[in-house]
Design a protein around this motif. Structure first.
Motif, short mmCIF file in Angstrom:
data_model
loop_
_atom_site.label_atom_id
_atom_site.label_comp_id
_atom_site.label_asym_id
_atom_site.label_seq_id
_atom_site.Cartn_x
_atom_site.Cartn_y
_atom_site.Cartn_z
N ILE A 3 1.61 9.64 -5.42
CA ILE A 3 2.04 10.98 -4.99
C ILE A 3 3.15 11.49 -5.89
O ILE A 3 3.16 12.67 -6.28
N ALA A 4 4.10 10.61 -6.25
CA ALA A 4 5.20 11.01 -7.13
C ALA A 4 4.68 11.45 -8.49
O ALA A 4 5.20 12.41 -9.08
N ALA A 5 3.67 10.76 -9.00
CA ALA A 5 3.08 11.13 -10.28
C ALA A 5 2.44 12.52 -10.21
O ALA A 5 2.58 13.34 -11.14
N GLN A 60 10.85 17.59 -4.70
CA GLN A 60 10.01 16.86 -3.74
C GLN A 60 9.90 15.38 -4.11
O GLN A 60 9.75 14.53 -3.23
N ILE A 61 10.00 15.08 -5.39
CA ILE A 61 10.00 13.67 -5.82
C ILE A 61 11.26 12.98 -5.32
O ILE A 61 11.21 11.86 -4.80
N VAL A 62 12.40 13.65 -5.48
CA VAL A 62 13.66 13.11 -4.98
C VAL A 62 13.57 12.91 -3.47
O VAL A 62 14.00 11.88 -2.92
N LEU A 98 3.27 14.92 -8.12
CA LEU A 98 4.36 15.88 -8.00
C LEU A 98 5.05 16.10 -9.35
O LEU A 98 5.47 17.22 -9.66
N PHE A 99 5.13 15.04 -10.15
CA PHE A 99 5.76 15.15 -11.46
C PHE A 99 4.96 16.09 -12.37
O PHE A 99 5.53 16.95 -13.05
N PHE A 100 3.63 15.93 -12.36
CA PHE A 100 2.79 16.79 -13.20
C PHE A 100 2.81 18.24 -12.73
O PHE A 100 2.61 19.16 -13.51
N LYS A 101 3.09 18.44 -11.43
CA LYS A 101 3.19 19.79 -10.89
C LYS A 101 4.62 20.32 -10.98
O LYS A 101 4.91 21.44 -10.51
N ILE A 158 0.83 -1.21 0.00
CA ILE A 158 0.00 0.00 0.00
C ILE A 158 0.86 1.25 0.00
O ILE A 158 0.59 2.22 -0.73
N ILE A 159 1.91 1.25 0.82
CA ILE A 159 2.80 2.41 0.89
C ILE A 159 3.47 2.68 -0.46
O ILE A 159 3.58 3.83 -0.90
N LEU A 160 3.91 1.62 -1.14
CA LEU A 160 4.54 1.78 -2.45
C LEU A 160 3.56 2.36 -3.47
O LEU A 160 3.91 3.24 -4.27
N ILE A 161 2.33 1.85 -3.45
CA ILE A 161 1.31 2.36 -4.38
C ILE A 161 1.05 3.84 -4.13
O ILE A 161 1.03 4.65 -5.07
N PHE A 162 0.85 4.22 -2.85
CA PHE A 162 0.64 5.62 -2.50
C PHE A 162 1.83 6.48 -2.90
O PHE A 162 1.68 7.60 -3.39
N THR A 163 3.03 5.94 -2.69
CA THR A 163 4.26 6.68 -3.00
C THR A 163 4.33 7.03 -4.49
O THR A 163 4.63 8.18 -4.86
N PHE A 164 4.03 6.06 -5.35
CA PHE A 164 4.11 6.31 -6.79
C PHE A 164 2.97 7.20 -7.27
O PHE A 164 3.15 7.99 -8.21
#
Length: 222
Positions: A71-73, A83-85, A75-78, A63-69
């Motif tokens: 959130i990263a997506a 913050q992704i790093v 952040l990437f679009f923004k 679940i944490i990995l799914i949420f992490t990716f």
């Protein structure tokens, strides 16, 4: 928050973790652990027990990995590349740190010993108790979201609401690990303190390294 305040929190959390670690190795927390477990699980209803079983799954690695990716997506679009790093360093570095500490201390769980599983696949590696992996992963993810809420949400009401919700998630998931019998309370406290230490260490490094300039140079080359 100033640099000195961050370092105070980081080293203060580290000091608490070290104290708990030493006391745990000397088996001097057993009485306190058992007293807390008894107080939390003594009058738990079947409904609360089932609810805690569901809640504790939110801290699972999958679940944490799914949420992490996810959130990263976002952040990437923004275009929040720094913050992704920060997020990836925090999450994957935290997973590696937790694994190292578990192997280092090799504390058995209060219940039956289990093995590490990822997306349903058993790695045939003993899942030790100290510090709690579920708690560490949850604290790191939700602390990151608290950090993002504080700095990037403009509306104060929304900001406070988000911070309260994420803080409650940390508390509930942490308590659930004790109530379901997966960890000792000292495992939880150790996980929280080392997570705070790791969070501020990553934050200090991210803010002091010229990551944004490096990313801009890559973008110009490509």
């Amino acid at each position: 928050m100033t640099f000195s305040n961050k370092t105070y929190i980081m080293f203060g959390s580290l000091a608490i973790f070290i104290v708990i670690s030493v006391l745990s190795l000397q088996n001097r927390l057993t009485t306190i652990d058992q007293a807390i477990i008894s107080s939390l699980t003594g009058d738990v209803s079947p409904f609360v027990a089932s609810l805690m079983e569901a809640v504790t799954k939110l801290g699972s690695g999958e679940i944490i990995l799914i949420f992490t990716f996810i959130i990263a997506a976002i952040l990437f679009f923004k275009k929040l590349y720094t913050q992704i790093v920060f997020l990836f360093t925090l999450t994957f570095g935290g997973i590696a740190l937790n694994f190292f500490l578990k192997i280092l201390f090799q504390r058995e769980r209060p219940g039956e010993m289990s093995v590490i599983e990822v997306f349903g696949y058993s790695l045939e590696i003993a899942s030790y108790s100290f510090p709690s992996g579920h708690t560490m992963r949850s604290v790191l993810l939700f602390t990151f979201l608290i950090y993002m809420s504080y700095y990037f949400i403009k509306n104060n009401t929304t900001k406070i609401g988000a911070i309260v919700i994420f803080s409650l998630m940390i508390i509930i998931i942490s308590l659930s690990r004790i109530i379901v019998g997966a960890h000792f309370p000292s495992d939880i406290i150790a996980a929280v303190t080392i997570s705070i230490t790791w969070f501020y260490l990553c934050l200090i490094l991210i803010q002091r390294l010229p990551i944004e300039n490096f990313i801009n140079k890559i973008k110009k080359v490509t």
